[in-house]
Write a protein that holds these residues in place. Structure first.
Motif, PDB file in Angstrom:
ATOM      1  N   THR A 101       0.857  -1.190   0.000  1.00 20.45           N
ATOM      2  CA  THR A 101       0.000   0.000   0.000  1.00 20.45           C
ATOM      3  C   THR A 101       0.892   1.240   0.000  1.00 20.45           C
ATOM      4  O   THR A 101       2.015   1.207   0.484  1.00 20.45           O
ATOM      5  N   ARG A 102       0.380   2.327  -0.545  1.00 17.91           N
ATOM      6  CA  ARG A 102       1.134   3.579  -0.586  1.00 17.91           C
ATOM      7  C   ARG A 102       1.023   4.270   0.770  1.00 17.91           C
ATOM      8  O   ARG A 102      -0.048   4.360   1.358  1.00 17.91           O
ATOM      9  N   GLY A 103       2.151   4.764   1.252  1.00 17.59           N
ATOM     10  CA  GLY A 103       2.191   5.375   2.577  1.00 17.59           C
ATOM     11  C   GLY A 103       1.590   6.771   2.610  1.00 17.59           C
ATOM     12  O   GLY A 103       1.882   7.599   1.766  1.00 17.59           O
ATOM     13  N   ASN A 104       0.728   7.005   3.584  1.00 20.62           N
ATOM     14  CA  ASN A 104       0.215   8.358   3.815  1.00 20.62           C
ATOM     15  C   ASN A 104       0.091   8.652   5.305  1.00 20.62           C
ATOM     16  O   ASN A 104      -0.656   9.523   5.717  1.00 20.62           O
ATOM     17  N   SER A 105       0.824   7.883   6.119  1.00 18.91           N
ATOM     18  CA  SER A 105       0.815   8.140   7.556  1.00 18.91           C
ATOM     19  C   SER A 105       2.161   7.760   8.152  1.00 18.91           C
ATOM     20  O   SER A 105       2.958   7.058   7.533  1.00 18.91           O
ATOM     21  N   GLU A 106       2.422   8.267   9.344  1.00 30.58           N
ATOM     22  CA  GLU A 106       3.606   7.909  10.120  1.00 30.58           C
ATOM     23  C   GLU A 106       3.172   7.682  11.552  1.00 30.58           C
ATOM     24  O   GLU A 106       2.194   8.274  12.022  1.00 30.58           O
ATOM     25  N   ASP A 107       3.919   6.823  12.251  1.00 32.10           N
ATOM     26  CA  ASP A 107       3.579   6.494  13.629  1.00 32.10           C
ATOM     27  C   ASP A 107       4.685   6.906  14.587  1.00 32.10           C
ATOM     28  O   ASP A 107       5.868   6.883  14.249  1.00 32.10           O
ATOM     29  N   MET A 108       4.253   7.242  15.803  1.00 33.38           N
ATOM     30  CA  MET A 108       5.149   7.593  16.894  1.00 33.38           C
ATOM     31  C   MET A 108       4.922   6.592  18.017  1.00 33.38           C
ATOM     32  O   MET A 108       3.778   6.376  18.426  1.00 33.38           O
ATOM     33  N   LEU A 109       5.983   5.967  18.482  1.00 36.00           N
ATOM     34  CA  LEU A 109       5.838   5.063  19.617  1.00 36.00           C
ATOM     35  C   LEU A 109       6.016   5.842  20.916  1.00 36.00           C
ATOM     36  O   LEU A 109       6.591   6.926  20.929  1.00 36.00           O
ATOM     37  N   PHE A 110       5.490   5.269  21.997  1.00 36.28           N
ATOM     38  CA  PHE A 110       5.721   5.807  23.336  1.00 36.28           C
ATOM     39  C   PHE A 110       6.512   4.773  24.124  1.00 36.28           C
ATOM     40  O   PHE A 110       6.141   3.597  24.163  1.00 36.28           O
ATOM     41  N   GLY A 111       7.603   5.219  24.732  1.00 37.08           N
ATOM     42  CA  GLY A 111       8.383   4.404  25.651  1.00 37.08           C
ATOM     43  C   GLY A 111       8.397   5.103  26.996  1.00 37.08           C
ATOM     44  O   GLY A 111       8.257   6.324  27.080  1.00 37.08           O
ATOM     45  N   VAL A 112       8.560   4.338  28.050  1.00 37.86           N
ATOM     46  CA  VAL A 112       8.491   4.891  29.399  1.00 37.86           C
ATOM     47  C   VAL A 112       9.716   4.466  30.197  1.00 37.86           C
ATOM     48  O   VAL A 112      10.143   3.315  30.130  1.00 37.86           O
TER      49      VAL A 112
END
Length: 194
Positions: A101-112
């Motif tokens: 699929t063509r990319g149109n989003s990005e993700d951010m992870l949360f670490g603690v």
């Protein structure tokens, strides 16, 4: 100085170099290998209680988790925020590169690190639509949402392009008083008994 929010957009070395048209990240800015990213002593910047908000490459989730842990954080979620990208002028969805699929989003992870910071605003949702800017530039709204979510805490942006009021910054494109010198690891060998 220790920080309770560390916001990072590492210059990942992608598996797909996108050499046709020089579209890949390595054609836009200096990238770093995972092993080099892991050697940056981010753990020294983190307070006893700290949130890591780190952008990651969709095709490299295991590497993102590994980097999060190498920096001294435990992974909370791979989808702290999802940025849905659209073109500012037309309002149409962006269509980037991608696998299947063509990319149109990005993700951010949360670490603690330590105890999870108190959430101050429960109205903040995971998916945010914002216009795409320059290559790899992230919208300011994510910095604002982080401080709205956990408060006006000591915070730093790593791999920053420019300084932003209220945030300390470190990156090869901005002036900074902070220096991150890669840690070196030496594997010791046990001497054999004679």
């Amino acid at each position: 100085m220790k920080y309770q929010i560390i916001y990072a957009d590492p210059p990942w070395t992608y598996r797909d170099s996108a050499n046709s048209g020089k579209r890949g990240a390595k054609h836009k800015y200096p990238v770093m290998k995972l092993e080099d990213l892991k050697r940056l002593p981010v753990w020294e910047l983190a307070d006893e209680q700290c949130l890591l908000a780190m952008w990651h490459v969709p095709t490299m989730p295991m590497e993102a988790k590994e980097l999060c842990e190498a920096w001294g954080f435990r992974l909370m979620t791979m989808k702290g925020f999802t940025w849905h990208k659209y073109h500012a002028k037309s309002g149409k969805d962006c269509m980037g590169m991608g696998h299947l699929t063509r990319g149109n989003s990005e993700d951010m992870l949360f670490g603690v690190k330590g105890k999870l910071l108190e959430r101050l605003d429960a109205r903040i949702i995971q998916s945010v639509s914002a216009p795409r800017g320059e290559h790899s530039e992230k919208p300011a709204v994510f910095r604002e949402l982080l401080t709205q979510m956990v408060g006006d805490l000591p915070r730093i942006e790593l791999f920053a392009r420019k300084g932003v009021p209220g945030w300390d910054a470190w990156g090869n494109e901005c002036d900074s008083d902070i220096e991150l010198i890669p840690a070196t690891f030496v594997k010791r060998t046990k001497e054999k008994a004679a």
